[in-house]
Every structure is written in structure tokens, then in C-alpha cells.
Design an enzyme around this catalytic site. Structure first.
Site, PDB file in Angstrom:
ATOM      1  N   TYR A  15       0.838  -1.198   0.000  1.00 31.04           N
ATOM      2  CA  TYR A  15       0.000   0.000   0.000  1.00 31.04           C
ATOM      3  C   TYR A  15       0.878   1.255   0.000  1.00 31.04           C
ATOM      4  O   TYR A  15       0.657   2.189  -0.780  1.00 31.04           O
ATOM      5  CB  TYR A  15      -0.941  -0.030   1.206  1.00 31.04           C
ATOM      6  N   GLU A  37     -11.889   5.266   4.343  1.00 28.05           N
ATOM      7  CA  GLU A  37     -11.457   6.131   5.454  1.00 28.05           C
ATOM      8  C   GLU A  37     -12.549   6.237   6.517  1.00 28.05           C
ATOM      9  O   GLU A  37     -12.258   6.265   7.716  1.00 28.05           O
ATOM     10  CB  GLU A  37     -11.066   7.523   4.941  1.00 28.05           C
ATOM     11  N   TRP A  45      -5.584   0.756  10.163  1.00 32.80           N
ATOM     12  CA  TRP A  45      -5.687   0.729   8.707  1.00 32.80           C
ATOM     13  C   TRP A  45      -5.472  -0.679   8.169  1.00 32.80           C
ATOM     14  O   TRP A  45      -6.048  -1.058   7.155  1.00 32.80           O
ATOM     15  CB  TRP A  45      -4.709   1.729   8.106  1.00 32.80           C
TER      16      TRP A  45
END
Length: 195
Positions: A15, A37, A45
Site C-alpha cells: 500500500y 477512510e 488501517w
């Protein structure tokens, strides 16, 4: 050298190396990132990255027109789906946000979000402690999104979106990932002005 947060897992490294901080454009792609988000709020995350493919499947590829049409049956389906984060407020916010997006006048979501990207060069942070959680731009973005009817997007979530989509470059000084955010800002400015 990579940013220290990317050292924990292969998912984080991929990522970091291929997406985070790189300019992202397009209504559907930005809607997906906005949803992710929202779902990340209060969670790590890595949890969202692990469930990303399941989120895409559950939310019909994050097509705002499709998601905007979701009703009680789809909400119940999503709440029963153990492969995603089953939070009613976040699910309902993602649906409500899709409805706002499909009702937006041109120039649309891409131009709206990128209009909050800071202008001018700024030095990369030298330490994680220098990376802000909120900025005047993210506060303004959250305020405008809320005014338009978006839900579950405060200044911190807005700033995380800005980082993720290359509106700001918070890769640390010395990180091997190049500064792609300036190119994205230039392309966005070109698109808004038509020059």
C-alpha cells in the site's frame, strides 16, 4: 528507506509503495477511498486493507449510483456480512455519501476534493511526529463536505483521505517513494481550469 509505518506487514508495504500519497482521481475511485477512510475511523488501517476486497464486493465495486439505491434490505445484508466492518453508522454514512455524490452538480467530487489540496511546495516531514492529524485544509474540506450532506467525515478523516490520495505528501524525507503529489496537483489544476 520506507516510512516506518509501512514496515509491519506486506500489505502495508504494498500500500505504501504503490498507493499511499500517489495522486488519485476519478469519482468512483475517490468514493471508494472516502468509504474506506470512514470505515477506518477508530480502527487500524491494516484491518481495512485486509477487508478491502470484501468491501468492494459488498458495496458493488463502490459504484455511487448503485450504492445510492441501497435500502433497508441492503443495509441488513451489509450488517450480516462478517467479511466487512459491520458498523451501522458507517454503513449508513457510506450510502448517504453516495446519494450526495450522485446528486452533485459538475464539476463533481474529484474537483471538489482536490480543491482543498494545499498549494505550493512544502518540505517532507523528517519524523512521524511532524505529520499532522488535522490541517486548516482538512478542516475546511470536512466543513464543506458536511455542509453538502456528507456524513462521518471530520477533519482527521479528511486529512487521512488527503494523505491517501496524494493531495498531500507525508512520506518522510528520505523515503524512496518519489514526490508524485505535485504532479497530481498540477494535473488537477489543469482539469479545473481547462488549461
Amino acid at each position: 528507506m520506507r516510512c516506518p509505518w509501512a514496515a509491519g506487514s506486506q500489505l502495508y508495504r504494498e500500500y505504501h509503495d504503490t498507493e499511499w500519497g500517489r495522486p488519485l482521481h476519478g469519482r468512483d475511485a475517490l468514493y471508494e477511498r472516502l468509504c474506506l477512510e470512514v470505515f477506518q475511523s477508530g480502527l487500524s488501517w491494516i484491518t481495512i486493507l485486509r477487508k478491502r476486497a470484501a468491501f468492494r464486493a459488498a458495496f458493488d465495486g463502490f459504484d455511487p449510483e448503485v450504492v445510492a439505491g441501497y435500502g433497508p434490505a441492503q443495509i441488513d445484508r451489509l450488517l450480516a456480512d462478517a467479511t466487512i466492518v459491520r458498523n451501522r453508522a458507517k454503513i449508513e454514512a457510506s450510502i448517504a455519501n453516495a446519494r450526495v455524490i450522485v446528486e452533485m452538480d459538475e464539476p463533481g467530487l474529484d474537483a471538489l476534493l482536490w480543491s482543498f489540496a494545499p498549494t505550493g511546495a512544502r518540505p517532507r516531514p523528517t519524523a512521524v511526529a511532524e505529520v499532522p492529524a488535522v490541517t486548516p485544509e482538512s478542516t475546511a474540506m470536512a466543513r464543506e463536505l458536511k455542509r453538502r450532506g456528507f456524513r462521518f467525515i471530520g477533519p482527521t478523516t479528511a486529512y487521512a483521505l488527503m494523505q491517501a490520495t496524494g493531495m498531500v505528501d507525508d512520506h518522510l524525507a528520505g523515503c524512496w517513494v518519489g514526490d508524485a503529489s505535485e504532479a497530481g496537483k498540477a494535473a488537477s489544476a489543469f482539469r479545473r481550469t481547462g488549461r
